[in-house]
Design a protein around this motif. Structure first.
Motif, PDB file in Angstrom:
ATOM      1  N   ASP A  18      -7.808 -72.258 -26.913  1.00  0.00           N
ATOM      2  CA  ASP A  18      -7.714 -73.687 -27.198  1.00  0.00           C
ATOM      3  C   ASP A  18      -6.323 -74.272 -26.996  1.00  0.00           C
ATOM      4  O   ASP A  18      -6.082 -75.431 -27.317  1.00  0.00           O
ATOM      5  N   ILE A  19      -5.371 -73.490 -26.452  1.00  0.00           N
ATOM      6  CA  ILE A  19      -4.017 -74.015 -26.296  1.00  0.00           C
ATOM      7  C   ILE A  19      -3.945 -75.042 -25.163  1.00  0.00           C
ATOM      8  O   ILE A  19      -4.806 -75.069 -24.280  1.00  0.00           O
ATOM      9  N   GLY A  49      -5.633 -78.213 -30.699  1.00  0.00           N
ATOM     10  CA  GLY A  49      -5.098 -77.090 -29.940  1.00  0.00           C
ATOM     11  C   GLY A  49      -3.581 -77.043 -30.009  1.00  0.00           C
ATOM     12  O   GLY A  49      -2.908 -78.066 -30.036  1.00  0.00           O
ATOM     13  N   ASP A  83      -5.503 -67.363 -27.598  1.00  0.00           N
ATOM     14  CA  ASP A  83      -6.049 -68.613 -28.126  1.00  0.00           C
ATOM     15  C   ASP A  83      -6.492 -69.495 -26.967  1.00  0.00           C
ATOM     16  O   ASP A  83      -5.670 -70.165 -26.345  1.00  0.00           O
ATOM     17  N   GLU A 125      -0.810 -65.984 -24.165  1.00  0.00           N
ATOM     18  CA  GLU A 125      -1.165 -66.978 -25.186  1.00  0.00           C
ATOM     19  C   GLU A 125      -2.571 -67.529 -24.935  1.00  0.00           C
ATOM     20  O   GLU A 125      -3.336 -67.728 -25.866  1.00  0.00           O
TER      21      GLU A 125
END
Length: 114
Positions: free
Chosen positions: A93-94, A34, A91, A87
């Motif tokens: 998965d950050i 990530g 995404d 963000e």
């Protein structure tokens, strides 16, 4: 070989605490890969956001370390937090790690590119 994001974030938290600061993982993403964002708050209430540097910043095709760039220089805390929310939607998965540095400047804790 690059370490996993999970290990990197845990190491960052330990380094911050060892320097007399405070750190918390606000969002856990993919443990293996990530993208990581670092939200820095100082004791005066100023906020800075650091995110992954563009791939063109790396010297090799497979970098060993994570490079960061400052995002939204001079923006308010609310704007930076809204940026993090965008963000997250883009995404899921950050990772987001919030730190309040102690005796070390942020540049000694994460590698900041220009």
């Amino acid at each position: 070989m690059r370490v996993t994001t999970d290990l990197w974030a845990s190491a960052l938290v330990r380094r911050v605490f060892a320097s007399g600061g405070f750190a918390a993982i606000l969002k856990r993403g993919s443990g293996e890969a990530g993208a990581a964002f670092v939200l820095v708050r100082d004791r005066f209430g100023d906020v800075a956001l650091y995110g992954p540097a563009p791939q063109t910043s790396y010297e090799t095709a497979r970098p060993d370390e994570r490079l960061f760039v400052r995002i939204g220089d001079g923006e308010t805390a609310e704007n930076l937090e809204a940026r993090i929310e965008r963000e997250k939607r883009f995404d899921p998965d950050i990772w987001v790690v919030e730190i309040e540095t102690g005796s070390l400047p942020v540049e000694d804790l994460v590698t900041v590119k220009g």
